[in-house]
Scaffold this active site. Sequence first.
Site, short mmCIF file in Angstrom:
data_model
loop_
_atom_site.label_atom_id
_atom_site.label_comp_id
_atom_site.label_asym_id
_atom_site.label_seq_id
_atom_site.Cartn_x
_atom_site.Cartn_y
_atom_site.Cartn_z
N PHE C 121 5.24 52.28 -19.99
CA PHE C 121 3.94 52.72 -20.49
C PHE C 121 3.97 54.24 -20.58
O PHE C 121 4.89 54.88 -20.06
CB PHE C 121 2.83 52.27 -19.52
CG PHE C 121 1.89 51.24 -20.10
CD1 PHE C 121 2.35 50.08 -20.65
CD2 PHE C 121 0.51 51.45 -20.05
CE1 PHE C 121 1.47 49.13 -21.16
CE2 PHE C 121 -0.37 50.51 -20.56
CZ PHE C 121 0.11 49.34 -21.11
N GLN C 243 -11.61 59.35 -21.94
CA GLN C 243 -10.33 59.09 -22.58
C GLN C 243 -10.53 58.44 -23.95
O GLN C 243 -11.26 57.47 -24.08
CB GLN C 243 -9.49 58.15 -21.72
CG GLN C 243 -8.15 57.81 -22.34
CD GLN C 243 -7.21 57.18 -21.34
OE1 GLN C 243 -7.31 56.00 -21.06
NE2 GLN C 243 -6.34 57.98 -20.78
N HIS C 245 -8.49 56.42 -26.53
CA HIS C 245 -7.23 55.67 -26.60
C HIS C 245 -6.63 55.86 -27.99
O HIS C 245 -7.35 55.73 -28.98
CB HIS C 245 -7.50 54.19 -26.34
CG HIS C 245 -6.26 53.41 -26.03
ND1 HIS C 245 -5.29 53.14 -26.97
CD2 HIS C 245 -5.82 52.85 -24.87
CE1 HIS C 245 -4.31 52.45 -26.40
NE2 HIS C 245 -4.61 52.25 -25.13
N LEU C 255 -9.24 47.44 -29.23
CA LEU C 255 -8.03 48.04 -28.63
C LEU C 255 -6.76 47.30 -28.99
O LEU C 255 -6.74 46.07 -29.01
CB LEU C 255 -8.20 48.02 -27.10
CG LEU C 255 -6.99 48.43 -26.26
CD1 LEU C 255 -6.77 49.92 -26.34
CD2 LEU C 255 -7.19 48.00 -24.82
N GLU C 258 -1.29 50.04 -25.33
CA GLU C 258 -0.21 51.02 -25.26
C GLU C 258 1.13 50.30 -25.09
O GLU C 258 2.18 50.81 -25.42
CB GLU C 258 -0.47 51.93 -24.06
CG GLU C 258 0.47 53.07 -23.88
CD GLU C 258 -0.09 54.06 -22.87
OE1 GLU C 258 -1.24 54.53 -23.07
OE2 GLU C 258 0.59 54.36 -21.89
N ARG C 289 -1.99 59.73 -22.88
CA ARG C 289 -2.89 59.27 -23.94
C ARG C 289 -3.64 60.42 -24.60
O ARG C 289 -3.86 60.42 -25.81
CB ARG C 289 -3.90 58.28 -23.38
CG ARG C 289 -3.29 56.93 -23.16
CD ARG C 289 -4.29 55.95 -22.61
NE ARG C 289 -3.65 54.65 -22.44
CZ ARG C 289 -4.20 53.63 -21.79
NH1 ARG C 289 -5.40 53.75 -21.27
NH2 ARG C 289 -3.55 52.49 -21.68
N HIS C 356 -12.40 55.10 -24.86
CA HIS C 356 -11.82 53.98 -24.14
C HIS C 356 -12.19 53.94 -22.66
O HIS C 356 -12.43 52.87 -22.10
CB HIS C 356 -10.29 54.07 -24.26
CG HIS C 356 -9.54 52.95 -23.62
ND1 HIS C 356 -9.75 51.64 -23.95
CD2 HIS C 356 -8.59 52.95 -22.66
CE1 HIS C 356 -8.95 50.87 -23.23
NE2 HIS C 356 -8.24 51.64 -22.42
N ARG C 401 -6.52 59.42 -17.55
CA ARG C 401 -5.94 58.27 -16.86
C ARG C 401 -4.66 57.81 -17.54
O ARG C 401 -4.57 57.81 -18.77
CB ARG C 401 -6.94 57.12 -16.85
CG ARG C 401 -6.38 55.83 -16.30
CD ARG C 401 -7.44 54.77 -16.15
NE ARG C 401 -7.91 54.20 -17.41
CZ ARG C 401 -7.23 53.32 -18.14
NH1 ARG C 401 -6.02 52.92 -17.78
NH2 ARG C 401 -7.74 52.84 -19.26
#
Lengths: 115, 234, 590
Positions: C121, C243, C245, C255, C258, C289, C356, C401
């Site tokens: 990730f 955040q 995304h 969504l 990732e 991100r 997000h 995050r």
Amino acid sequence: MVTNITNLGRSGLSDWLIQRVSAVILALYTVFIVAYLLFNPGLDYVTWSSLFAQTWMRIFSLLAFISLAAHAWVGLWTVTTDYLKSTPVRLGAQVVIILAVFVFLVWGITVLWGA
Amino acid sequence: MLQVSIYRYNPETDSAPYMQEYQLDTQGRDLMVLNVLEMLKAEDTTLAFRRSCREGVCGSDGMNMNGKNGLACITSLSDVVKDNKLVLRPLPGLPVVRDLVVDMGLFYKQYERIQPYLQNDEPAPAIERLQSPEDRDKLDGLYECILCACCSTSCPSFWWNPDKFVGPAGLLQSYRFLADSRDTATRERLSELEDPFSVFRCRGIMNCVAVCPKGLNPTRAIGKIRDMLLANAT
Amino acid sequence: MSNMRTLSFDAIIIGGGGSGLRAALELAKSGKKTAVLSKVFPTRSHTVSAQGGITCAIASADPNDDWRWHMYDTVKGGDYITDQDAAEYMCSEGPKAVFELEHMGLPFSRFDNGRIYQRPFGGQSKNFGEGGQAARTCAAADRTGHALLHTLYQNNLKNNTTFLNEWFAVDLVKNANGDVVGCIAMCIETGEVVHVKSKATVMATGGAGRIYASTTNALINTGDGIGMALRAGFPMQDMEMWQFHPTGIYGAGVLVTEGCRGEGGYLVNKDGERFMERYAPNAKDLAGRDVVARSMVMEILEGRGCGEKGDHVFLKLDHLGEEVLNKRLPGISELSKIFAHADPVKAPIPVVPTCHYMMGGIPTNVHGQAIMQDADGNDRIVNGLFACGEAACVSVHGANRLGGNSLLDLVVFGRAAGMFIESALNEGIDYLDASESDVEAAMKRMTRWNESTGGESVAALKTELQSIMQNSFGVFRQEDHMQEGVKKLADLRGRIGEAHLVDKSGAFNTARVEALELDNLMEVAEATAIAALERKESRGAHSRYDYPDRDDANWLKHSMYFPTEKRVGKRDVNFKPKTVDTFEPKVRTY
């Protein structure tokens, strides 16, 4: 687990199995009778009753009748538990059905083995 | 103009449910049914329906759209509208709380009945329990259920005996645990299912398969449970 | 109010998502009188939408993996305003929490050796950034959140947790000493309003992505816990940190994980160029991100966006092959077909940075105890109030995050809060009862809506709020736009205070729920806006054109938003982990 007292085998699995096995027997019996009728176009009473005079045919027929009785009972019991929501009505219908099935079965036996 | 006909019932003011007609200008866009409901609700705030994720994973907005159960958020108008008409009703077979909102109590009760949690009587190791990819693959098509109730409420056997027949959703989850190599309660689980109603009320008509918005196959899972019951008992 | 029913619990957990259910499980096992109060049936909570996985050093993909490396990534990912004691706790306790989930039955994907499958990730490294890309995100295909939430719900059923499903928490009840002693809640099905008394009230209410017009968040993510805490006068931390995304499906906001890039997918601009190679030469598409989202916006602004309007980019997956897509990313293929009309086996997915996750929230310590500041700026525990999950700001995510850290946050801190509350209850908690006027104070806004006779509609006001936030507080921010946004929000607050609830019926009145949610959105939006205006630097997800650099001299701090005065203060970041050396702030590159 749902507990029942009025179904045939006391378990769904046995009912289900009885339903399938009896269906196979009934199918075989039907195929036999249809084939017999096709192969004996000018069928008369003597030939027909001599067929039923043989022991194996009587046993085969009895098996078919018992299968029919069991099959009918399991199937109709299911129908009553699906559609009849009032307990007295459902119980009444079940009693009528089981009496009818019993009567037809005994009648069938007397026809087969009677005079 | 899209003609939308929606089942309405407010227990506080209505003595009986009725269908209310709406018209909506979609400006030619292929909206999702949920978008349509949101647009109508902006005008008529009394319209009640459930929704959450709006992407088909939370299972809130199961409803009956032009006669077929599905999730409003991932059903586009082009999928469902015929002759410019959209008829929305609550999921069939469950008591209506208000408008498109049904009381899912019986549905959840059947889910709880199958003990929907892993049972393993061996002490847990310090790390994870190992499971081969092949054993894990057996859970595919089972664990993805979102409990939207589209399947169970399209099943006549569940309509007639929602208190006794577990229903396709619950049985799919039951098999999810029966099939899990980490679960050790197989025998106990099966013994709870062998009565004439819990599993055997399934007549294999496959409405559940036809409507499942996640493409799952409860009928196959039920067949597998039956095979296990048979193997266990003979 | 005397005819209002009272329910009493040792602990009430507001919210039935991952953190709430994890906390509840701990308390249910303890035998305390606990209930989970959730406005939706628990498995409809937003945790269900999490896809890619739960990041944790369980040493499966790499037997030498180390939680300290994970902690380093987390601190760096958060642009150094991550509290290091909290990150230390999360990363070191993580494996225990993940193994517990597996023992509960979570159907993780597997490696051939039978261990839990882990995928790469963004922002993950080995050996403190020196050893290349790590694969640390434990996954159940691309449905990890769904699998996790259902597993937790199932185990709560197993442990006979009490659920108040489809109940809406309206406001906190405070006693004369300012301790939180319960809440006002409404049964959505009947409309009945009750006073819930509890010795511990846990805010597990999740995020508030619905303050933005374009968000990956569920429609229910309206920041109810944040709104309640703000109205009760408690401060919020780092609310400017939102955040975006990188890969929300263009147009729909849905969504795509990732994990797509973790499995080898990458982003391309209209020329087909893999542009992340220019912005993050090492990590490329697996940079943080915030970095990827900004890079995408730069591409779009510089005229290299895709589509007729040039306002999105493409996520390319077709080179992975049908088998990998079906095995590892089946849910994505489904979503892409439904919402983008693109089958990733053949065509790229149009994506755009989309709101997000809320890094900020109710400041807490690692036990979930809510924190406020006294007059001298020292931390003080709020008696009776706890928070965990997205609603809390522990803060393990700092200014940005990392992917896969949210699910870990939920289970680690949900569990921690549950354990702490259990021991606190064992030691005995005794707060002053709320008086009738305390309860009435908490009923104020409910009463306001119920007595409204005219004014603007909830739906229109909500749309306006969302567009203000989208336009003035997006990926890039600047003073004048934000000033204007704050002004517009102040005006909007007045109008929301006079808005009209037309339908006053009781049974399943979702209009009332949406009205109450609008108040919460308003609180979150204003806290975000004012905090964003105040933080005069660029850090993590907070990027300003007018202050493009990180300013450690002034802003290596948490922001604290105080609702009563609408003032922004600062709070020290924790740099004192217990078992490892402090990670000193460095320039953050990927």
